[in-house]
Design a protein around this motif. Structure first.
Motif, PDB file in Angstrom:
ATOM      1  N   MET A   1     125.905   7.038  92.714  1.00 44.41           N
ATOM      2  CA  MET A   1     124.858   7.073  93.715  1.00 44.41           C
ATOM      3  C   MET A   1     125.423   6.578  95.027  1.00 44.41           C
ATOM      4  SD  MET A   1     122.535   3.822  92.496  1.00 44.41           S
ATOM      5  CE  MET A   1     122.434   4.390  90.815  1.00 44.41           C
ATOM      6  N   GLU A   2     124.860   7.032  96.144  1.00 41.05           N
ATOM      7  CA  GLU A   2     125.337   6.658  97.459  1.00 41.05           C
ATOM      8  C   GLU A   2     124.201   6.049  98.260  1.00 41.05           C
ATOM      9  OE1 GLU A   2     127.128   9.883  99.414  1.00 41.05           O
ATOM     10  OE2 GLU A   2     128.868   9.978  98.071  1.00 41.05           O
ATOM     11  N   SER A   3     124.568   5.058  99.064  1.00 39.83           N
ATOM     12  CA  SER A   3     123.573   4.451  99.947  1.00 39.83           C
ATOM     13  C   SER A   3     124.108   4.494 101.351  1.00 39.83           C
ATOM     14  CB  SER A   3     123.295   2.999  99.526  1.00 39.83           C
ATOM     15  OG  SER A   3     124.468   2.233  99.589  1.00 39.83           O
ATOM     16  N   ALA A   4     123.230   4.714 102.333  1.00 40.36           N
ATOM     17  CA  ALA A   4     123.637   4.779 103.736  1.00 40.36           C
ATOM     18  C   ALA A   4     122.765   3.857 104.565  1.00 40.36           C
ATOM     19  CB  ALA A   4     123.511   6.207 104.261  1.00 40.36           C
ATOM     20  N   ALA A   5     123.376   3.129 105.492  1.00 41.08           N
ATOM     21  CA  ALA A   5     122.628   2.220 106.359  1.00 41.08           C
ATOM     22  C   ALA A   5     121.737   3.018 107.296  1.00 41.08           C
ATOM     23  CB  ALA A   5     123.589   1.349 107.167  1.00 41.08           C
ATOM     24  N   GLU A   6     120.554   2.452 107.644  1.00 44.00           N
ATOM     25  CA  GLU A   6     119.654   3.103 108.596  1.00 44.00           C
ATOM     26  C   GLU A   6     120.303   3.153 109.965  1.00 44.00           C
ATOM     27  OE1 GLU A   6     116.815   4.574 108.128  1.00 44.00           O
ATOM     28  OE2 GLU A   6     116.837   4.174 105.978  1.00 44.00           O
ATOM     29  N   PRO A   7     120.211   4.284 110.698  1.00 40.37           N
ATOM     30  CA  PRO A   7     120.875   4.413 111.994  1.00 40.37           C
ATOM     31  C   PRO A   7     120.459   3.357 112.994  1.00 40.37           C
ATOM     32  CG  PRO A   7     120.195   6.563 111.184  1.00 40.37           C
ATOM     33  CD  PRO A   7     119.600   5.561 110.269  1.00 40.37           C
ATOM     34  N   ALA A   8     119.160   2.967 112.958  1.00 41.28           N
ATOM     35  CA  ALA A   8     118.692   2.007 113.967  1.00 41.28           C
ATOM     36  C   ALA A   8     119.123   0.591 113.651  1.00 41.28           C
ATOM     37  CB  ALA A   8     117.169   2.073 114.084  1.00 41.28           C
ATOM     38  N   ALA A   9     119.581   0.348 112.419  1.00 42.70           N
ATOM     39  CA  ALA A   9     119.884  -1.018 112.006  1.00 42.70           C
ATOM     40  C   ALA A   9     121.322  -1.387 112.263  1.00 42.70           C
ATOM     41  CB  ALA A   9     119.558  -1.200 110.528  1.00 42.70           C
ATOM     42  N   ASP A  10     122.142  -0.453 112.696  1.00 42.15           N
ATOM     43  CA  ASP A  10     123.565  -0.743 112.852  1.00 42.15           C
ATOM     44  C   ASP A  10     124.075  -0.070 114.107  1.00 42.15           C
ATOM     45  OD1 ASP A  10     126.364  -0.927 112.612  1.00 42.15           O
ATOM     46  OD2 ASP A  10     126.159  -1.143 110.440  1.00 42.15           O
ATOM     47  N   ALA A  11     124.828  -0.827 114.889  1.00 42.17           N
ATOM     48  CA  ALA A  11     125.354  -0.258 116.131  1.00 42.17           C
ATOM     49  C   ALA A  11     126.309   0.886 115.860  1.00 42.17           C
ATOM     50  CB  ALA A  11     126.058  -1.347 116.947  1.00 42.17           C
ATOM     51  N   SER A  12     127.002   0.798 114.717  1.00 42.79           N
ATOM     52  CA  SER A  12     127.946   1.871 114.395  1.00 42.79           C
ATOM     53  C   SER A  12     127.229   3.184 114.173  1.00 42.79           C
ATOM     54  CB  SER A  12     128.768   1.511 113.147  1.00 42.79           C
ATOM     55  OG  SER A  12     127.922   1.391 112.020  1.00 42.79           O
ATOM     56  N   ALA A  13     125.972   3.101 113.653  1.00 41.91           N
ATOM     57  CA  ALA A  13     125.212   4.321 113.425  1.00 41.91           C
ATOM     58  C   ALA A  13     124.862   5.007 114.727  1.00 41.91           C
ATOM     59  CB  ALA A  13     123.942   4.000 112.638  1.00 41.91           C
ATOM     60  N   GLU A  14     124.650   4.193 115.803  1.00 37.76           N
ATOM     61  CA  GLU A  14     124.340   4.778 117.102  1.00 37.76           C
ATOM     62  C   GLU A  14     125.504   5.595 117.629  1.00 37.76           C
ATOM     63  OE1 GLU A  14     123.186   1.612 119.627  1.00 37.76           O
ATOM     64  OE2 GLU A  14     121.449   1.036 118.425  1.00 37.76           O
ATOM     65  N   ARG A  15     126.710   5.295 117.164  1.00 38.18           N
ATOM     66  CA  ARG A  15     127.886   6.050 117.590  1.00 38.18           C
ATOM     67  C   ARG A  15     128.170   7.219 116.632  1.00 38.18           C
ATOM     68  NH1 ARG A  15     129.767   0.668 117.931  1.00 38.18           N
ATOM     69  NH2 ARG A  15     131.076   0.997 116.079  1.00 38.18           N
ATOM     70  N   GLY A  16     127.247   7.441 115.691  1.00 38.44           N
ATOM     71  CA  GLY A  16     127.414   8.541 114.751  1.00 38.44           C
ATOM     72  C   GLY A  16     128.210   8.186 113.517  1.00 38.44           C
ATOM     73  N   GLU A  17     128.537   6.898 113.289  1.00 38.63           N
ATOM     74  CA  GLU A  17     129.298   6.466 112.130  1.00 38.63           C
ATOM     75  C   GLU A  17     128.350   6.088 110.996  1.00 38.63           C
ATOM     76  OE1 GLU A  17     131.864   3.330 113.262  1.00 38.63           O
ATOM     77  OE2 GLU A  17     132.830   4.447 114.882  1.00 38.63           O
ATOM     78  N   ILE A  18     128.676   6.451 109.752  1.00 39.79           N
ATOM     79  CA  ILE A  18     127.847   6.132 108.591  1.00 39.79           C
ATOM     80  C   ILE A  18     128.698   5.398 107.570  1.00 39.79           C
ATOM     81  CG2 ILE A  18     126.448   7.065 106.714  1.00 39.79           C
ATOM     82  CD1 ILE A  18     125.835   9.457 108.444  1.00 39.79           C
ATOM     83  N   SER A  19     128.245   4.228 107.179  1.00 40.86           N
ATOM     84  CA  SER A  19     128.961   3.496 106.126  1.00 40.86           C
ATOM     85  C   SER A  19     128.549   4.053 104.775  1.00 40.86           C
ATOM     86  CB  SER A  19     128.652   2.000 106.214  1.00 40.86           C
ATOM     87  OG  SER A  19     127.266   1.773 106.003  1.00 40.86           O
ATOM     88  N   ARG A  20     129.452   3.980 103.809  1.00 39.15           N
ATOM     89  CA  ARG A  20     129.197   4.557 102.491  1.00 39.15           C
ATOM     90  C   ARG A  20     129.656   3.617 101.377  1.00 39.15           C
ATOM     91  NH1 ARG A  20     127.973   9.946 102.918  1.00 39.15           N
ATOM     92  NH2 ARG A  20     128.469  10.939 104.914  1.00 39.15           N
ATOM     93  N   SER A  21     128.970   3.724 100.262  1.00 37.08           N
ATOM     94  CA  SER A  21     129.396   3.022  99.048  1.00 37.08           C
ATOM     95  C   SER A  21     128.963   3.843  97.849  1.00 37.08           C
ATOM     96  CB  SER A  21     128.794   1.613  98.975  1.00 37.08           C
ATOM     97  OG  SER A  21     127.383   1.678  98.869  1.00 37.08           O
ATOM     98  N   ARG A  22     129.497   3.512  96.683  1.00 37.53           N
ATOM     99  CA  ARG A  22     129.192   4.280  95.484  1.00 37.53           C
ATOM    100  C   ARG A  22     129.157   3.360  94.277  1.00 37.53           C
ATOM    101  NH1 ARG A  22     133.168   9.098  93.720  1.00 37.53           N
ATOM    102  NH2 ARG A  22     134.616   7.324  93.637  1.00 37.53           N
ATOM    103  N   SER A  23     128.091   3.465  93.490  1.00 34.15           N
ATOM    104  CA  SER A  23     127.998   2.727  92.231  1.00 34.15           C
ATOM    105  C   SER A  23     128.512   3.624  91.108  1.00 34.15           C
ATOM    106  CB  SER A  23     126.556   2.315  91.943  1.00 34.15           C
ATOM    107  OG  SER A  23     126.142   1.325  92.851  1.00 34.15           O
ATOM    108  N   VAL A  24     129.405   3.090  90.314  1.00 37.25           N
ATOM    109  CA  VAL A  24     130.010   3.855  89.228  1.00 37.25           C
ATOM    110  C   VAL A  24     129.693   3.179  87.900  1.00 37.25           C
ATOM    111  CG1 VAL A  24     132.154   4.743  88.251  1.00 37.25           C
ATOM    112  CG2 VAL A  24     131.879   4.616  90.741  1.00 37.25           C
ATOM    113  N   CYS A  25     129.040   3.926  87.013  1.00 37.90           N
ATOM    114  CA  CYS A  25     128.785   3.431  85.656  1.00 37.90           C
ATOM    115  C   CYS A  25     129.769   4.112  84.705  1.00 37.90           C
ATOM    116  CB  CYS A  25     127.349   3.731  85.234  1.00 37.90           C
ATOM    117  SG  CYS A  25     126.098   2.861  86.206  1.00 37.90           S
ATOM    118  N   GLU A  26     130.400   3.330  83.843  1.00 38.12           N
ATOM    119  CA  GLU A  26     131.401   3.875  82.932  1.00 38.12           C
ATOM    120  C   GLU A  26     131.415   3.064  81.649  1.00 38.12           C
ATOM    121  OE1 GLU A  26     134.919   3.605  85.254  1.00 38.12           O
ATOM    122  OE2 GLU A  26     134.976   1.411  85.250  1.00 38.12           O
TER     123      GLU A  26
END
Length: 407
Positions: A1-26
């Motif tokens: 699964m992937e989660s993305a920060a809200e654009p308004a909550a992060d200055a990087s989002a205002e520049r078009g950057e999106i942080s990403r992470s992934r949960s892996v079950c194994e």
């Protein structure tokens, strides 16, 4: 699964950057084979009484297999055998998948498999709440059917038990990566040997000369260390005449000293012949023994083991005896003593040389032949190898002198 920060909550989002992470079950899987020997003696121990396997580790937890010969529940009146896999160490809400396989001992491969893995998408992993929590079957198998089946043989049951512990982790992209090349010290030193830069010793081998570095040679060979820097060594010598070593062999040895790699023998000799390769490696082994290069000696032994043939085995065996290569000698003796090889080897020139150079090897060979000839089948004729063994004995008299060999 992937989660993305809200654009308004992060200055990087205002520049078009999106942080990403992934949960892996194994799942982390492991298996244990549990054997119940003397099944009939376990009957009658009573409902609710069990036999437990040794504990085994999977996914950071200890597990055990419990077998209830008279069933787990008294209300079943000992009609069923019960089998469970239990959490045998402390743990809370351990999620896992399980599989129990009762092995068919007839060889037909019709094993009885109870698998939780196949139902994982329907119900998900099973959760064990605490130490002693179990997954399994109260009615694993009806006793009367089990005792007349191919699963019970020689009063023995065999089970394979598989546990898959579920783990989850979060992955985030690495911001920076640096590629590190593999070690290349051998290549650097090999280049130093080829260029001759800084060399301080010259070896004269036959009609060829080789330049090298005393410090590198001393670091790799105890013989060179003593020759250059020992109590009676001479650190100022600048030339050594080498006898009894052919130039290609000495060149190959220097290549190994600088690179720590067995050189390509075919490239050095310019021949693809197996016999030429074997001869070269035989001489290289002798040089390695002479200069105390134990790893090179072992590399040569391994190579000669791979290349042993009826034409080369006698000379390789004599070499192994001369340079105390016990494993190589054993390989040669067993190869020679094989029924399909012995007669051919006895007719080679190499074996005639072996009789004269290493007569003690004939006794070793005769002992191996005797073992090969020890056929457990009482109706098998034992004259072929036995006669050859007598011929081996006739080849040398009690003083070690060559005698006429009867073939």
């Amino acid at each position: 699964m992937e989660s993305a920060a809200e654009p308004a909550a992060d200055a990087s989002a205002e520049r078009g950057e999106i942080s990403r992470s992934r949960s892996v079950c194994e799942t982390v899987k492991g298996s244990h084979r549990y054997t119940v020997k003397g099944y009939s003696l376990a009957k009658g121990m009573g409902a609710g009484k069990y036999m437990a396997s040794d504990t085994f580790s999977v996914g950071g937890y200890e597990w055990a297999v419990y077998v209830y010969p008279d069933g787990k529940n008294p209300e079943d009146n000992s009609l069923y055998v019960s089998v469970f896999i239990a959490l045998a160490s402390d743990g809370t809400d351990v999620r896992a998948l399980f599989e129990l396989t009762l092995l068919d001992q007839s060889g037909k491969g019709k094993h009885k498999v109870h698998s939780h893995f196949d139902r994982a998408l329907e119900s998900g992993p099973y959760t064990l709440k605490y130490r002693g929590s179990m997954w399994g079957y109260k009615r694993f198998y009806r006793r009367t059917s089990l005792e007349t089946s191919d699963y019970l043989k020689d009063d023995c049951l065999i089970m394979n038990c598989t546990v898959g512990v579920v783990r989850s982790r979060v992955e985030t992209p690495r911001q920076f990566t640096i590629s590190v090349p593999p070690p290349d010290m051998g290549n650097c030193l090999e280049g130093l040997l080829k260029s001759g830069i800084g060399s301080d010793i010259v070896f004269v081998v036959g009609d060829e000369t080789f330049r090298a570095h005393k410090l590198i040679l001393a670091a790799r060979s105890p013989v060179f260390k003593a020759q250059f820097f020992g109590l009676i060594g001479n650190p100022d010598m600048d030339k050594i005449v080498v006898k009894d070593v052919e130039p290609p062999v000495f060149k190959a040895m220097l290549f190994y000293i600088y690179s720590d790699v067995l050189p390509d023998v075919h490239e050095l000799t310019g021949s693809v012949s197996m016999a030429t390769s074997t001869n070269m490696v035989q001489h290289l082994l002798a040089a390695a023994d002479r200069y105390g290069l134990e790893r090179l000696k072992l590399l040569c032994e391994a190579k000669l083991c791979e290349e042993v043939t009826a034409d080369t085995v006698a000379s390789t065996m004599a070499l192994a005896e001369q340079h105390q290569c016990a494993h190589l000698k054993s390989v040669c003796l067993k190869f020679t003593a094989a029924r399909e090889n012995l007669g051919v080897v006895l007719q080679t020139e190499g074996f005639e040389h072996l009789e004269q150079a290493c007569p003690s090897l004939l006794s070793d060979l005769l002992a191996i032949v005797a073992v090969v000839d020890d056929d457990p089948c009482p109706n098998r004729k034992r004259n072929i190898s036995s006669n050859i063994g007598l011929n081996l004995l006739d080849g040398i008299d009690s003083t070690g002198r060559r005698m006429r060999r009867r073939l």
